[in-house]
Design a protein around this motif. Structure first.
Motif, mmCIF file in Angstrom:
data_model
loop_
_atom_site.group_PDB
_atom_site.id
_atom_site.type_symbol
_atom_site.label_atom_id
_atom_site.label_comp_id
_atom_site.label_asym_id
_atom_site.label_seq_id
_atom_site.Cartn_x
_atom_site.Cartn_y
_atom_site.Cartn_z
ATOM 1 N N LYS A 23 1.105 -0.585 -0.097
ATOM 2 C CA LYS A 23 -0.214 0.057 0.273
ATOM 3 C C LYS A 23 1.078 1.401 0.081
ATOM 4 O O LYS A 23 2.119 0.799 0.441
ATOM 5 N N ALA A 24 0.293 2.676 -0.720
ATOM 6 C CA ALA A 24 1.126 3.943 -0.397
ATOM 7 C C ALA A 24 1.694 4.047 1.080
ATOM 8 O O ALA A 24 1.333 3.285 1.920
ATOM 9 N N ALA A 25 3.141 4.700 1.112
ATOM 10 C CA ALA A 25 4.001 4.689 2.546
ATOM 11 C C ALA A 25 4.521 6.193 1.777
ATOM 12 O O ALA A 25 4.869 6.389 0.391
ATOM 13 N N ARG A 26 4.845 6.780 3.008
ATOM 14 C CA ARG A 26 5.602 7.990 3.030
ATOM 15 C C ARG A 26 5.990 7.788 4.204
ATOM 16 O O ARG A 26 5.314 7.850 4.909
ATOM 17 N N ARG A 27 6.775 8.915 4.178
ATOM 18 C CA ARG A 27 8.178 9.085 5.653
ATOM 19 C C ARG A 27 8.384 9.971 5.367
ATOM 20 O O ARG A 27 8.994 10.694 4.263
ATOM 21 N N THR A 28 8.784 11.213 6.192
ATOM 22 C CA THR A 28 10.076 11.949 6.012
ATOM 23 C C THR A 28 11.041 11.942 7.239
ATOM 24 O O THR A 28 11.025 11.584 8.142
ATOM 25 N N VAL A 29 12.190 12.179 6.395
ATOM 26 C CA VAL A 29 13.947 12.902 7.331
ATOM 27 C C VAL A 29 13.788 14.714 7.191
ATOM 28 O O VAL A 29 13.533 14.818 6.212
ATOM 29 N N ASP A 30 14.279 15.076 8.623
ATOM 30 C CA ASP A 30 13.865 16.478 9.005
ATOM 31 C C ASP A 30 15.942 17.180 9.531
ATOM 32 O O ASP A 30 15.770 16.162 9.522
ATOM 33 N N PHE A 31 15.786 17.672 7.378
ATOM 34 C CA PHE A 31 17.065 18.166 8.515
ATOM 35 C C PHE A 31 16.950 19.905 8.760
ATOM 36 O O PHE A 31 15.912 20.124 8.145
ATOM 37 N N ASN A 32 17.959 20.053 9.062
ATOM 38 C CA ASN A 32 18.108 21.406 9.766
ATOM 39 C C ASN A 32 19.518 22.259 9.018
ATOM 40 O O ASN A 32 20.395 22.055 10.048
ATOM 41 N N ILE A 33 19.432 22.557 8.644
ATOM 42 C CA ILE A 33 21.435 23.385 7.940
ATOM 43 C C ILE A 33 20.681 25.098 8.986
ATOM 44 O O ILE A 33 20.346 25.416 8.852
ATOM 45 N N LEU A 34 22.155 25.622 9.006
ATOM 46 C CA LEU A 34 23.017 26.746 9.188
ATOM 47 C C LEU A 34 24.174 27.145 8.354
ATOM 48 O O LEU A 34 25.025 26.424 8.642
ATOM 49 N N SER A 35 23.709 28.576 8.020
ATOM 50 C CA SER A 35 25.236 28.740 6.760
ATOM 51 C C SER A 35 25.333 29.932 6.029
ATOM 52 O O SER A 35 23.839 30.659 6.556
ATOM 53 N N ASN A 36 25.962 30.687 6.440
ATOM 54 C CA ASN A 36 26.367 32.065 5.964
ATOM 55 C C ASN A 36 26.618 32.529 4.102
ATOM 56 O O ASN A 36 26.761 33.134 4.099
ATOM 57 N N ARG B 24 12.084 19.701 0.272
ATOM 58 C CA ARG B 24 11.753 21.196 0.616
ATOM 59 C C ARG B 24 10.096 21.505 -0.063
ATOM 60 O O ARG B 24 9.380 22.805 -0.468
ATOM 61 N N GLY B 25 8.826 20.299 -0.822
ATOM 62 C CA GLY B 25 7.620 19.953 -1.773
ATOM 63 C C GLY B 25 8.743 20.185 -3.012
ATOM 64 O O GLY B 25 7.059 19.777 -4.322
ATOM 65 N N GLU B 26 9.479 20.267 -2.808
ATOM 66 C CA GLU B 26 10.236 20.453 -4.423
ATOM 67 C C GLU B 26 10.099 18.422 -5.266
ATOM 68 O O GLU B 26 11.251 18.255 -4.080
ATOM 69 N N ASN B 27 10.186 18.282 -6.184
ATOM 70 C CA ASN B 27 9.753 16.959 -7.098
ATOM 71 C C ASN B 27 11.178 16.943 -7.134
ATOM 72 O O ASN B 27 11.789 17.721 -7.798
ATOM 73 N N ILE B 28 12.216 15.406 -6.989
ATOM 74 C CA ILE B 28 13.394 15.604 -7.137
ATOM 75 C C ILE B 28 13.709 14.230 -7.916
ATOM 76 O O ILE B 28 12.537 13.593 -7.826
ATOM 77 N N VAL C 177 14.891 21.287 6.820
ATOM 78 C CA VAL C 177 14.603 21.293 5.029
ATOM 79 C C VAL C 177 14.421 20.215 5.227
ATOM 80 O O VAL C 177 15.005 19.322 5.201
ATOM 81 N N PRO C 178 12.788 19.361 5.506
ATOM 82 C CA PRO C 178 12.410 18.725 4.650
ATOM 83 C C PRO C 178 12.411 17.415 3.613
ATOM 84 O O PRO C 178 12.805 18.315 2.505
ATOM 85 N N LEU C 179 12.531 16.315 3.832
ATOM 86 C CA LEU C 179 13.437 15.437 2.362
ATOM 87 C C LEU C 179 11.730 13.986 2.948
ATOM 88 O O LEU C 179 12.277 13.605 4.165
ATOM 89 N N GLU C 180 10.647 14.471 2.092
ATOM 90 C CA GLU C 180 9.586 13.705 1.734
ATOM 91 C C GLU C 180 9.877 12.036 1.041
ATOM 92 O O GLU C 180 10.407 12.961 -0.143
ATOM 93 N N ILE C 181 10.076 10.870 1.201
ATOM 94 C CA ILE C 181 9.491 9.677 0.697
ATOM 95 C C ILE C 181 8.426 9.534 0.423
ATOM 96 O O ILE C 181 7.778 9.031 1.529
ATOM 97 N N VAL C 182 8.019 9.411 -1.079
ATOM 98 C CA VAL C 182 6.638 8.767 -1.494
ATOM 99 C C VAL C 182 6.441 7.703 -1.974
ATOM 100 O O VAL C 182 6.990 7.725 -3.338
ATOM 101 N N VAL C 183 5.977 6.527 -1.460
ATOM 102 C CA VAL C 183 5.685 5.279 -2.499
ATOM 103 C C VAL C 183 3.944 5.253 -2.792
ATOM 104 O O VAL C 183 3.181 5.070 -1.760
ATOM 105 N N PRO C 184 3.834 5.850 -4.033
ATOM 106 C CA PRO C 184 2.321 5.137 -4.735
ATOM 107 C C PRO C 184 2.053 3.550 -4.114
ATOM 108 O O PRO C 184 2.530 2.952 -3.613
#
Length: 317
Positions: free
Chosen positions: A218-231, A262-266, A288-295
């Motif tokens: 069945k469909a599956a969705r998981r999120t891996v959360d990253f946080n970045i700090l840069s100049n 971040r909502g952008e399809n890769i 900057v969340p990374l979502e893995i979506v399995v239809p």
């Protein structure tokens, strides 16, 4: 599914009083100079390259304090006279600031590590900013060492910053102050582009983790959360070992999945794909969340384990 994001920084770079000390001078017959007027000459180090604590320039994540030295000398000949020195910023809008690709980088020119400042907006300086001295009859020289300070915790964009101050020498005669010399001081400070990446989904000190997608019938969705700090701007590259498919352990047909950053399809069908995160001009950590979506599959997939190895690389530019 194995995730191997190398969470590493990959930058693409790269008051108090001050007393003059005497400088030995060539001895001359003071009698020959007894009737000569007081003559003063000013010498200042032409420029200062800010190296910082570790010789890499100014580092926005470093909270330590360091200084660079500037040598000033005054040479004299003739009758006895008094003098004083002062300095003023002549760049950065007349404030103690270096200019570069981002916000101003503030600096100071100090008499000692604890101050006071040698810089003053007043043309003739103030009682606390001036360095005063006097010469006896004859020929001699005096010198002093000042300290360039760039305070910590200034979160400015990576690049080269520069500014200029003007050092002024005044002769004092019967209470009258006369400007006799000026010398510019150029300050250069490289600021490295740096990056910090963290994720609560990774064990501390470990650069890879696994994501359990559960039952793939069945469909599956998981999120891996990253946080970045840069100049700087940040490039993010994605590379899938199986070009965007979960491979079956025994070679049965794989299962395709989608990746959203971040909502952008890769598109993982290419060997590698990059996207960019624009620079934010303040010290704010960005999620900057990374979502893995399995239809949901069209039919029933083969039983067994499915996996892919996904590498995510963050680079400050």
């Amino acid at each position: 599914m194995m995730m191997k994001p190398p969470l590493k920084i990959l930058p693409h770079l790269l008051g108090a009083s001050l007393i003059f000390h005497a400088i030995p001078a060539v001895a001359q017959n003071d009698a020959m100079l007894a009737d000569d007027p007081c003559k003063l000459e000013l010498t200042v180090d032409g420029s200062v390259d800010w190296r910082g604590l570790y010789g890499r320039g100014y580092e926005v994540f470093d909270e330590g304090e360091s200084f660079e030295t500037v040598t000033i000398s005054v040479r004299h000949q003739g009758v006895a006279c008094q003098f004083f020195l002062t300095a003023a910023p002549i760049s950065g809008g007349g404030i103690n600031a270096l200019t570069g690709p981002g916000e101003p980088l503030y600096y100071d020119l100090l008499k000692t590590t604890s101050g006071p400042s040698f810089l003053s907006a007043d043309f003739e300086g103030t009682e606390t900013s001036r360095i005063e001295g006097q010469f006896s009859q004859g020929r001699s020289a005096q010198g002093a060492t000042l300290l360039v300070s760039i305070p910590a915790n200034q979160f400015v964009r990576g690049g080269t910053y520069s500014g200029q101050a003007m050092v002024r020498l005044f002769r004092v005669d019967a209470g009258i102050q006369e400007l006799v010399a000026e010398a510019p001081l150029v300050i250069l400070a490289p600021v490295a582009s740096v990056l910090k990446v963290r994720s609560d989904d990774f064990p501390e000190g470990v650069r890879e983790t696994s994501v359990d997608l559960g039952d793939l019938s069945k469909a599956a969705r998981r999120t891996v959360d990253f946080n970045i700090l840069s100049n700087a701007e940040v490039a993010v590259t994605f590379q899938s070992a199986n070009r965007g498919k979960l491979a079956h352990e025994a070679g049965a047909p794989g299962i395709g999945y989608n990746l959203l950053f971040r909502g952008e399809n890769i598109d993982l069908s290419a060997s590698a794909l990059s996207t960019r995160i624009n620079h934010i001009p303040n010290r704010v950590e960005r999620a900057v969340p990374l979502e893995i979506v399995v239809p949901a599959p069209n039919g029933l997939p083969a039983a067994g384990q499915y996996s892919d190895a996904l590498t995510v690389t963050f680079t400050a530019e």
